[in-house]
Design a protein around this motif. Sequence first.
Motif: not given
Lengths: 213, 213, 213
Positions: C55-61
């Motif tokens: 949801c906050i765009g921290a890719i990859p989790p």
Amino acid sequence: MKELHSLFYFLELAGTFAFAISGATAARKRNLDLFGICAIAFVVACGGGIIRDLCIGAIPPAGLTNWQYLVVAVTATGLTVGLFSVVERLNRPVLFFDAVGLSFFAVTGAQKALHYGYNGEVAMLLGITTAVGGGVIRDVMLNRVPLILEKEIYASAALIGALIVVSGDQLQWASEDWVSIIALSVCFTIRILALSFHWNLPTPGGNKTDADK
Amino acid sequence: MKELHSLFYFLELAGTFAFAISGATAARKRNLDLFGICAIAFVVACGGGIIRDLCIGAIPPAGLTNWQYLVVAVTATGLTVGLFSVVERLNRPVLFFDAVGLSFFAVTGAQKALHYGYNGEVAMLLGITTAVGGGVIRDVMLNRVPLILEKEIYASAALIGALIVVSGDQLQWASEDWVSIIALSVCFTIRILALSFHWNLPTPGGNKTDADK
Amino acid sequence: MKELHSLFYFLELAGTFAFAISGATAARKRNLDLFGICAIAFVVACGGGIIRDLCIGAIPPAGLTNWQYLVVAVTATGLTVGLFSVVERLNRPVLFFDAVGLSFFAVTGAQKALHYGYNGEVAMLLGITTAVGGGVIRDVMLNRVPLILEKEIYASAALIGALIVVSGDQLQWASEDWVSIIALSVCFTIRILALSFHWNLPTPGGNKTDADK
């Protein structure tokens, strides 16, 4: 453009409100506590939209950033809890509100995907997802097979609404506002007629019996 | 490079088809309507891949953008519904197709994560997710504890397939095509052997009894 | 800054460990196999954080990229399986560990959203999501209505913890470290008191009876 934006905004809030009431009603019937009712209301209202926003890269999802959605969800919860005897006595209010939300979300979901520049298939699939995603999450969390997959025409109505939006975008047979209004009306009408006349899609596996549960 | 791409493409379509059939069969047995069967087929086929694509930032997810996946899912649904008496009479067709899809998805899922530049752990976890994600969503939506978590070696086979892909990528013990083929074969063989000989992982909580439900 | 980072890191690992144990215990009681127990432990430990990161765009989790989380989850599984007679005899260990994880995750979840520059609402909602997301997924996968929605104050404690973090960020009434410690203590205390004295939120639908199931 500004008018269009206002229309979109109104549609999304109205859909949020309608879904939140349907979610709160279902949660209340399962005897969840106040927080549980509120959480289900919020999830039904914003769940489909959040999945859509994750899939189109609209980070963070609109359902999480705008206070108005949370306020609408909490208000709907309050109304459902505070005036439950009224809500209950209304004739199938849950189903009515659900049809309203279904139509709004199918149309706005498909439009948002198109506005982000994705193709017709993405728009169609995410229109359906926005419309039925919240309801599916609600049923999964309340531990039952999603209603929309076995009873009356529901997601199919969302599919048709989303398809009208996509066809309007690609064939330009009318302005976007008119396309929205037509798609909304068709989707809502199909759903209400399906409820009134118990239209069902074929169930190839035979009729549902209690023994299957 | 082109050949590799074709191989990937074929693997993903074949996996989609296999999973869609397994999903449609399960949904039909629960007496869902036509849309419900189609939705479960699509979700099983693309659900794991969509989660993977969200996690690696491949927006929008491949499962949503390519018409061919939707066509394959609808076709598989049509076959399962239209020729159900045939599909049913085949010996454990669901389990066979499921093993095919499991192997394909574990390998392609791990490879896609590596191609996006992520490390071996991400590739391993997303290989498993791609392989079993759709099946888990199917079971959750059909309101049962995911089969893969209690019976026969299933996700473990996907884990081994994904690990072979990761080891091939990091140790370069063979070309990527050969690694793919070996990983596919090993994963598929383990799964089929586990089914044939009822290999199970230990269940520390004791045997499953109806009373636990 | 470095100290803060170490504190964050420790909180997240401790939360992971606590949740993994609660997940493994629940899965073991449902007689899942070894892989199933490990998968549920991992999902409970990292599920909420993965949703937050998407949801906050921290890719990859973060849950997928760092080996330490996986190691912690596997270790917790091993302990729960290997020393189950000990774990079982402890007084309500699952509930205790769950409260620890709840507090840690609510605080770190809200803080991570703020660090990514999102507003207070996103931080509050994602703090709750990080804290209860894993537990909700666990209950959905184990096929029951999420406990947190019907019994004792749980998510409400996470809400209060997240609100303290957000208020500390916006009003700057203390350093971030102190805000974290206060938010953690308040959330944990509320949860433990709720458990001890059976504090419940009102359930507007009446008491839960077996007939509703």
